[in-house]
Scaffold this motif. Structure first.
Motif, PDB file in Angstrom:
ATOM      1  N   PRO A  95       2.331   1.947  -4.093  1.00 18.22           N
ATOM      2  CA  PRO A  95       1.435   1.363  -5.089  1.00 18.22           C
ATOM      3  C   PRO A  95       2.107   1.338  -6.458  1.00 18.22           C
ATOM      4  O   PRO A  95       3.100   2.042  -6.686  1.00 18.22           O
ATOM      5  N   GLY A  96       1.547   0.536  -7.361  1.00 20.78           N
ATOM      6  CA  GLY A  96       2.115   0.384  -8.698  1.00 20.78           C
ATOM      7  C   GLY A  96       2.221   1.697  -9.456  1.00 20.78           C
ATOM      8  O   GLY A  96       3.099   1.856 -10.310  1.00 20.78           O
ATOM      9  N   TYR A  97       1.319   2.641  -9.130  1.00 17.65           N
ATOM     10  CA  TYR A  97       1.283   3.922  -9.859  1.00 17.65           C
ATOM     11  C   TYR A  97       2.176   4.977  -9.223  1.00 17.65           C
ATOM     12  O   TYR A  97       2.099   6.164  -9.598  1.00 17.65           O
ATOM     13  N   ALA A 113       0.818  -1.213   0.000  1.00 18.88           N
ATOM     14  CA  ALA A 113       0.000   0.000   0.000  1.00 18.88           C
ATOM     15  C   ALA A 113       0.853   1.265   0.000  1.00 18.88           C
ATOM     16  O   ALA A 113       0.489   2.260  -0.608  1.00 18.88           O
TER      17      ALA A 113
END
Lengths: 104, 104, 104, 104
Positions: free
Chosen positions: C13-15, C10
Motif C-alpha cells: 500500500p501507499g503507506y 494491496a
C-alpha cells in the motif's frame, strides 16, 4: 497567489475543459449568496437562513472536489509523469489543498 | 421554507441586532464568489482557485456559527423559557441545523 | 472492501513506508476514544466531552490526509505513469475518497 | 478540563439519560479504530482504509451532535431559564463547541 511549482500551467489549468461548467456553478453559488442577503434583509427565520448557508457551503465544496479531480487528472498525473521530482512537489501541494478543504 | 414552530418569530429573527453585520459578511462572500469566477475566467492555477474556495467556505461557515449563536441566544433561550414543550421543539430544530452544518 | 482497480497493490500500500507511524497515530486515537468513554462514565461536563470528540475527529482527519498523500504519491503517480487508462480510474477513485472525507 | 460556568452540572451531565447509548456508540467507534489498525497492519489498500477512516469520523461527529442536543436540551435550556446571565454564558460556550465541531 501562492508560489507554486507549475506557474507555466497557469494558461492551461486542469479545469480548462470544464471551464464553462465551473463558471456556471460559481454563478449559481453567487445567486445563492445573493438570495441569502435577501433572506436576511427580509428577516427570514434563522433556521431557514442556516439551511441555505449549508446548501451554499455544500455547493462550494462540490466545486472544490471537481476542481481537485481535474487538477489531479491533468496537472498532477501529466506534470508528474514527465518529472518525478516535480510529481513529488505537486502531490505535496495537492494534499495541502485537500487539508484546507477538509478543515473548511 | 421549512415548517417551523416559531413562524411568529419571523419578523424578529435572532440576528435582528446584527443584521447589518450579517449582510456585510454575506456581501463580502458574494465578492469572494465573484472573484472566483474572475480567477477561473483568467485560467488561474487550480490550487490558487482551491485556496479561495476554501476561504469562501470558511467565511460561510463563520456566518453560520454567528447565526446559530444569535438563534440560540434569542429564539431558543427566550422562546423556550416561556414554554417547555416549545423549548424541546426548538432544540430539535437547532440540532438538525448543526447536523447540516457539520456535514456540509 | 470496495472493488478497486489496484488489488495487486494491496501487498504494497501507499503507506508502506509509514506503516509504524500510521499505526502509532491510530493507537493514540484508540486511546482518545477510550478516554472519551471514561469521561462519559465519570459524568464529565458535556462541553468537555465535546472538546475531546473534536480532538479525536481532527486526529482521524489528519490520518486521512496523510494516507491520501501517500496514496497519491505512490499508488496514483506511480500506477498512473505506467498506464493512462488506469491513471484515470485511480484519480476518480481518489477524488471520491476526498469527497467522503470532506463530507464526514 | 475547561473552566466552565456550570461545574455544578458535572454530576448530572446533559447526556445522563442516554449514558448507556453514548458509551455503546463510543465502544463501537473504538472497535472501528482498532479495525483500522488491523487493516493497516494487513497492508489493506489505501482507499479501503480511507473509507473506514471516513466512517469512523462520521460516527464521532454523530456522537457529537447527540451530545450537543442533550446539552442544549438539559443544561442550556434548564440552566438558562433560571438565570439570564448564565444563559448568555452557556450559549457562548455551546457556540464555541459547535465552531470546533464544524472545523474538525
Amino acid at each position: 497567489m501562492s508560489e507554486h511549482p507549475t506557474s507555466d500551467h497557469a494558461s492551461h489549468p486542469g479545469y480548462a475543459d470544464h471551464k464553462a461548467d465551473v463558471l456556471a456553478r460559481l454563478k449559481r453559488i453567487e445567486g445563492q449568496v445573493r438570495g441569502l442577503q435577501r433572506m436576511v434583509d427580509e428577516d427570514t427565520y434563522c433556521i431557514d437562513v442556516l439551511t441555505q448557508v449549508s446548501a451554499a457551503t455544500k455547493a462550494l465544496q462540490s466545486v472544490a472536489v471537481n476542481l481537485l479531480d481535474d487538477h489531479l487528472r491533468h496537472c498532477v498525473i501529466e506534470g508528474g509523469a514527465a518529472d518525478p521530482e516535480r510529481a513529488a512537489e505537486l502531490v505535496t501541494e495537492a494534499t495541502r489543498a485537500v487539508e484546507r478543504l477538509v478543515k473548511s
